[in-house]
Design a protein around this motif. Sequence first.
Motif, PDB file in Angstrom:
ATOM      1  N   LEU A  34      -7.021  11.060  -6.633  1.00 34.61           N
ATOM      2  CA  LEU A  34      -6.478  10.299  -6.142  1.00 34.61           C
ATOM      3  C   LEU A  34      -5.485  10.779  -4.372  1.00 34.61           C
ATOM      4  N   PHE A  35      -5.883  10.622  -3.252  1.00 32.63           N
ATOM      5  CA  PHE A  35      -4.700  10.961  -2.266  1.00 32.63           C
ATOM      6  C   PHE A  35      -4.457  10.086  -1.170  1.00 32.63           C
ATOM      7  N   VAL A  36      -2.768  10.329  -0.584  1.00 38.53           N
ATOM      8  CA  VAL A  36      -2.281   9.608   0.392  1.00 38.53           C
ATOM      9  C   VAL A  36      -2.283  10.456   1.799  1.00 38.53           C
ATOM     10  N   ASP A  37      -1.827   9.602   2.781  1.00 33.84           N
ATOM     11  CA  ASP A  37      -2.359  10.954   3.889  1.00 33.84           C
ATOM     12  C   ASP A  37      -0.455  10.195   4.542  1.00 33.84           C
ATOM     13  N   MET A  38      -0.368  11.127   3.781  1.00 34.28           N
ATOM     14  CA  MET A  38       1.546  11.389   4.498  1.00 34.28           C
ATOM     15  C   MET A  38       2.052  11.401   5.866  1.00 34.28           C
ATOM     16  N   VAL A  39       0.729  11.557   6.291  1.00 31.70           N
ATOM     17  CA  VAL A  39       1.539  11.293   8.204  1.00 31.70           C
ATOM     18  C   VAL A  39       1.134  10.243   8.236  1.00 31.70           C
ATOM     19  N   ASP A  40       0.192   9.280   8.140  1.00 32.78           N
ATOM     20  CA  ASP A  40       0.761   7.787   8.338  1.00 32.78           C
ATOM     21  C   ASP A  40       1.324   7.003   7.371  1.00 32.78           C
ATOM     22  N   GLN A 141      -1.131   3.092   0.336  1.00 34.54           N
ATOM     23  CA  GLN A 141      -3.162   3.212   0.548  1.00 34.54           C
ATOM     24  C   GLN A 141      -3.116   4.387   0.057  1.00 34.54           C
ATOM     25  N   PRO A 142      -3.503   4.917  -1.446  1.00 31.57           N
ATOM     26  CA  PRO A 142      -4.161   5.835  -1.970  1.00 31.57           C
ATOM     27  C   PRO A 142      -5.780   5.906  -2.023  1.00 31.57           C
ATOM     28  N   CYS A 143      -6.337   6.712  -1.856  1.00 33.96           N
ATOM     29  CA  CYS A 143      -8.436   6.377  -1.326  1.00 33.96           C
ATOM     30  C   CYS A 143      -7.956   7.230  -2.280  1.00 33.96           C
ATOM     31  N   THR A 144      -9.525   7.173  -3.713  1.00 29.48           N
ATOM     32  CA  THR A 144      -9.737   7.690  -4.517  1.00 29.48           C
ATOM     33  C   THR A 144     -11.066   8.561  -4.204  1.00 29.48           C
ATOM     34  N   MET A 161      -0.800  14.095   0.174  1.00 28.77           N
ATOM     35  CA  MET A 161      -0.542  14.331  -1.323  1.00 28.77           C
ATOM     36  C   MET A 161      -1.378  13.575  -2.185  1.00 28.77           C
ATOM     37  N   HIS A 162      -2.018  14.159  -3.435  1.00 24.91           N
ATOM     38  CA  HIS A 162      -2.234  13.710  -4.348  1.00 24.91           C
ATOM     39  C   HIS A 162      -2.042  13.761  -6.133  1.00 24.91           C
TER      40      HIS A 162
END
Length: 198
Positions: A34-40, A141-144, A161-162
């Motif tokens: 799972l990832f989160v875009d930390m720039v966003d 808004q995590p994506c997998t 971040m993941h």
Amino acid sequence: GRMWHSVSQFFPEPLPWTFVYPRIVPPGGGRGTLFVDMVDAANRLPERLAAELRDAVCFHDAVMYYKVQPFDMDKGLGELIEEFHRAAPGTWHPAFIQHPLLDRRALYLSSGFTTRIEGRSHEDGKRILEETFAWLEAEGQPCTEKWSDGKLLVWDNRQIMHRSSGTLDGGPSRSYRCGVYDGVPFYPGLAITGEEQP
């Protein structure tokens, strides 16, 4: 790790790049990252929290996620913590970091490793971090990305971040992970030591 984090966030010079290569995946593809875009996240963070963290410097420590090894069996908890902190004592990084090559600013916190804020009382720092983590993990808004045999996942720890989705009970699983230093400071102002981390 099954907690949100950025790889080697608790080292003075974190690893910029991570490669994960799954080779054995449980039936049904039950594992993933799972990832989160930390720039966003930095751009969308509520102003109240952004103001609290604007010039903050945070401490990152991984001792709570030490994986006990067979050779640790005769050691007490205090001894294990002391040994871990000798090898990886934790470190301070800004709450927001600038990418060294791109015009991007990222939030650099995680519930896995970020433990306190410089100059804040324990209670105040804990409140700010817990509110930020709650927002990140609900609104980030995590994506997998599901794993499959032979798929190669690559990401920039300066911006992402993941966490692992974990394993299915009893399901076979094997993957290989590699971290890479790219010769560029993790963020402007951070020196490159050239030393291999433990």
